[in-house]
Scaffold this active site. Structure first.
Site, mmCIF file in Angstrom:
data_model
loop_
_atom_site.group_PDB
_atom_site.id
_atom_site.type_symbol
_atom_site.label_atom_id
_atom_site.label_comp_id
_atom_site.label_asym_id
_atom_site.label_seq_id
_atom_site.Cartn_x
_atom_site.Cartn_y
_atom_site.Cartn_z
ATOM 1 N N PHE A 34 110.219 68.701 92.549
ATOM 2 C CA PHE A 34 111.572 69.148 92.872
ATOM 3 C C PHE A 34 111.561 70.238 93.935
ATOM 4 O O PHE A 34 110.517 70.800 94.271
ATOM 5 C CB PHE A 34 112.280 69.645 91.609
ATOM 6 N N ILE A 150 102.540 73.145 95.265
ATOM 7 C CA ILE A 150 103.689 72.241 95.292
ATOM 8 C C ILE A 150 104.568 72.503 94.070
ATOM 9 O O ILE A 150 104.167 73.187 93.135
ATOM 10 C CB ILE A 150 103.244 70.766 95.310
ATOM 11 N N LYS A 151 105.777 71.908 94.088
ATOM 12 C CA LYS A 151 106.720 72.135 92.991
ATOM 13 C C LYS A 151 106.737 70.899 92.089
ATOM 14 O O LYS A 151 107.676 70.091 92.116
ATOM 15 C CB LYS A 151 108.105 72.450 93.543
ATOM 16 N N CYS A 152 105.683 70.760 91.303
ATOM 17 C CA CYS A 152 105.619 69.728 90.269
ATOM 18 C C CYS A 152 106.210 70.311 88.985
ATOM 19 O O CYS A 152 105.837 71.418 88.574
ATOM 20 C CB CYS A 152 104.174 69.286 90.061
ATOM 21 N N TYR A 156 105.403 74.122 85.691
ATOM 22 C CA TYR A 156 106.236 75.242 85.261
ATOM 23 C C TYR A 156 106.067 75.578 83.784
ATOM 24 O O TYR A 156 106.574 76.603 83.322
ATOM 25 C CB TYR A 156 107.699 74.961 85.644
#
Length: 303
Positions: A34, A150-152, A156
């Site tokens: 995202f 990266i925004k995996c 989170y």
């Protein structure tokens, strides 16, 4: 408008209809990536500006590549999905946008597609007070395990554990060290400190997200304040003797830190450099600095 609209795979649908299956890989295994994007309303110009839209879309492509997700998405579609969502909801205020690409298949963990695209946008006010933070006992995930650059979405959970630990300990938030014992970042935010008048931030090799806001502030410090940001490894004890510190990110904007592990920083928060860079940043994102208009995409085409 009673119910906001989301973009789902080429269509704008009401919030209540923006759903995926409980057995999709995105739900079962966190197979999604995202972007968090900000759009800022300029009352003077009567325009909503999306901040660094193309940079965010390109980072999403990087995330898709690293997670080996099959897709036929284009840059034009990614841009269009965000702009159309904002226009449909007719926002005239600051907004946070979340653009998510997800594996919709009900498959095994190694499934790579088909990949869907969803966009949600909701009003979000400016970040709030200075924070009392702690150094987490949890360690930031290393690039050799789950690449934090990266925004995996699955990444989170590492930050979630750290944030919950901080709340349980009576702190506002937290910062993590990496496996080498150096300062990495906060859950969902890059970290800066000031020592000897020099703004400093961990390098991109410190197991951090390749933050677009971080890159923006490094440039603004240099071009608007005549300061070169030191990008270097930071020891834990440097946090305790820093003059200032702050988080930054699309969601966090520029949020000052008041204390670390209940040790107050050298300057009352926000310190002078934190105030200065925050002021410059907010003028840039609202279209008040012509030299940075290239960072802004107008939503309604009035500017």
């Amino acid at each position: 408008m009673s119910e906001r609209y989301l973009y789902m795979n080429g269509r704008l649908v009401p919030y209540s209809e923006a759903t995926i299956h409980v057995q999709s890989n995105a739900v079962k295994y966190g197979t999604s990536v995202f972007e968090g994007v900000r759009a800022y309303w300029s009352e003077r110009q009567q325009e909503l500006y999306v901040f660094r839209l193309d940079e965010h879309c390109r980072r999403l492509f990087d995330s898709l590549k690293l997670m080996r997700m099959d897709h036929e998405l284009t840059l034009d579609e990614m841009r269009h999905s965000i702009l159309e969502t904002l226009r449909k909801n007719e926002y005239r205020e600051d907004v946070h946008v979340r653009q998510t690409a997800y594996v919709a298949a009900d498959g095994n963990v190694e499934a790579t597609g088909p990949t869907g695209l969803a966009v949600d946008a909701r009003p979000r006010k400016m970040a709030g007070k200075a924070l009392d933070i702690c150094v987490s006992s949890w360690v930031r995930i290393p690039d050799t395990a789950m690449p934090p650059r990266i925004k995996c979405s699955a990444n989170y959970q590492n930050g979630r554990l750290a944030a919950l630990e901080a709340k349980a300990g009576g702190y506002d938030y937290t910062v993590l060290l990496n496996t080498r014992g150096k300062v990495s970042e906060a859950p969902g935010a890059a970290f800066f400190l000031v020592r000897g008048g020099v703004p400093t931030t961990p390098p991109l090799t410190a197991d951090v997200l390749e933050s677009i806001t971080r890159t923006t502030l490094v440039q603004l410090f240099r071009e608007q304040h005549g300061l070169t940001v030191a990008e270097r490894d930071v020891d834990r004890t440097e946090l305790y003797v820093a003059e200032e510190a702050f988080f930054c990110g699309s969601g966090w904007e520029v949020t000052p830190v008041a204390s670390v592990d209940r040790l107050p920083l050298g300057q009352p928060a926000p310190g002078p450099l934190t105030r200065a860079i925050a002021d410059t940043y907010f003028r840039a994102v609202r279209g008040e600095m012509p030299e940075y208009r290239g960072w802004l995409t107008p939503v309604y085409g009035r500017a």
